[in-house]
Design an enzyme around this catalytic site. Structure first.
Site, PDB file in Angstrom:
ATOM      1  N   ASP A  87       6.074   8.481   6.121  1.00 20.78           N
ATOM      2  CA  ASP A  87       6.459   8.315   4.898  1.00 20.78           C
ATOM      3  C   ASP A  87       7.395   9.003   4.369  1.00 20.78           C
ATOM      4  O   ASP A  87       8.082   8.590   3.477  1.00 20.78           O
ATOM      5  CB  ASP A  87       5.189   8.231   4.248  1.00 20.78           C
TER       6      ASP A  87
ATOM      7  N   ASP B  74      10.826   8.158   6.484  1.00 19.60           N
ATOM      8  CA  ASP B  74      11.736   7.001   6.220  1.00 19.60           C
ATOM      9  C   ASP B  74      12.563   7.104   4.761  1.00 19.60           C
ATOM     10  O   ASP B  74      13.666   6.686   4.794  1.00 19.60           O
ATOM     11  CB  ASP B  74      10.941   5.967   6.196  1.00 19.60           C
TER      12      ASP B  74
ATOM     13  N   ASP C 177       7.770  -0.300   2.433  1.00 20.75           N
ATOM     14  CA  ASP C 177       7.211   0.962   2.540  1.00 20.75           C
ATOM     15  C   ASP C 177       5.953   0.820   1.892  1.00 20.75           C
ATOM     16  O   ASP C 177       4.715   1.294   2.380  1.00 20.75           O
ATOM     17  CB  ASP C 177       8.072   2.172   2.215  1.00 20.75           C
TER      18      ASP C 177
ATOM     19  N   ASP D 284       2.105   1.149   3.464  1.00 21.65           N
ATOM     20  CA  ASP D 284       1.353   2.210   2.923  1.00 21.65           C
ATOM     21  C   ASP D 284      -0.077   1.747   2.705  1.00 21.65           C
ATOM     22  O   ASP D 284      -1.162   2.482   2.994  1.00 21.65           O
ATOM     23  CB  ASP D 284       1.854   3.103   1.487  1.00 21.65           C
TER      24      ASP D 284
END
Length: 293
Positions: free
Chosen positions: A116, A119, A137, A141
């Site tokens: 995380d 990226d 993203d 998550d």
């Protein structure tokens, strides 16, 4: 799976911990000694310190992983590829959680969650920051976190811990939703003590140390439960909902301040209770009203 179970559980925790923690400790000490040289990433600036995870540690973690992000950039990997890889690690971690192999699961979850960071770093370094990437993203998550809860729920399916897992799942989603909904109505809210980084760190570290703890408890407890993981689950279950409620009150208070200036509303009163100054002011007002009556 039998091969993994045959490994001395102490070394699931102790082996990687001795090596990795020595490297990380050296890195942290160097960072603290040279901290003024390194600019604070925007992600750290926009996330205020919480009671469960300091801004200094967040800054160090971003700084520590920046070279890895640059490595992925040189490989030509896109931010969305890294996001999806992190999700795949979460799937494997959930499988290990479901089978009670907490040490393996903890390492996999922490490593997957680190993607995380990668990226975002790759997106900034390559100039590929986009709203669609940020949206992807955020959604992944939620999937990653949900599948971790699913694996834990399978393992604790016949235990009272399942209640706190469901509570934590609801709270985790509510924490994210209150932020998203707050931003939709024009209120930026990143406050709270149990945001996603805190949840990952607490559950991950508890899982990593769990095999070693269980091994030690075996000397006084024939079949000890995974106490560290249970403690982390209970903490997350309670504090995620506290954070979500706090964010809800904060957003409502901000909106009331804009739309109902000068009018005392319940969100305003509750918001004042969250600060020492606000509580003192409410106490003074209450005393004045009592004397007046």
């Amino acid at each position: 799976m039998n091969f993994l179970r045959s490994i001395d559980p102490v070394w699931i925790s102790l082996g990687p911990i001795l090596v990795i923690n020595l490297i990380l400790l050296t890195s942290l000490l160097y960072f603290l000694a040279t901290r003024d040289r390194w600019p604070v990433p925007s992600e750290v600036k926009t996330r205020p310190n919480s009671k469960f995870l300091s801004g200094v540690l967040k800054h160090w973690w971003y700084w520590n992983n920046e070279p890895i992000g640059k490595f992925f950039m040189r490989l030509g990997w896109t931010p969305n590829t890294l996001t999806f890889l992190g999700f795949l690690f979460s799937i494997v971690a959930a499988f290990f959680y479901g089978n009670g192999l907490f040490g393996y699961a903890g390492w996999l979850m922490l490593f997957g969650s680190t993607f995380d960071l990668f990226d975002g770093q790759v997106a900034r370094l390559t100039g590929k920051v986009s709203r669609s990437g940020a949206f992807f993203d955020s959604v992944m998550d939620r999937f990653s976190e949900g599948i971790i809860f699913l694996g834990l729920s399978f393992y604790f399916r016949d235990s009272w811990i399942l209640f706190f897992l469901l509570l934590g799942l609801i709270g985790s989603m509510a924490v994210s939703y209150t932020r998203a909904r707050g931003e939709a109505v024009g209120v930026d809210v990143k406050k709270g003590s149990m945001q996603r980084p805190e949840r990952i760190v607490y559950l991950g570290c508890a899982s990593i140390f769990e095999p070693m703890t269980t091994y030690g408890l075996n000397f006084i407890w024939p079949v000890p439960p995974p106490v560290l993981v249970i403690a982390a689950i209970v903490l997350i279950g309670v504090m995620t909902n506290v954070t979500a409620v706090y964010r809800m009150i904060y957003v409502m208070n901000e909106l009331d301040n804009r739309e109902k200036a000068g009018i005392e509303t319940l969100p305003k009163m509750l918001s004042r209770l969250t600060t020492p100054e606000g509580r003192e002011k409410l106490r003074s007002e209450w005393k004045q009203k009592k004397l007046g009556s």
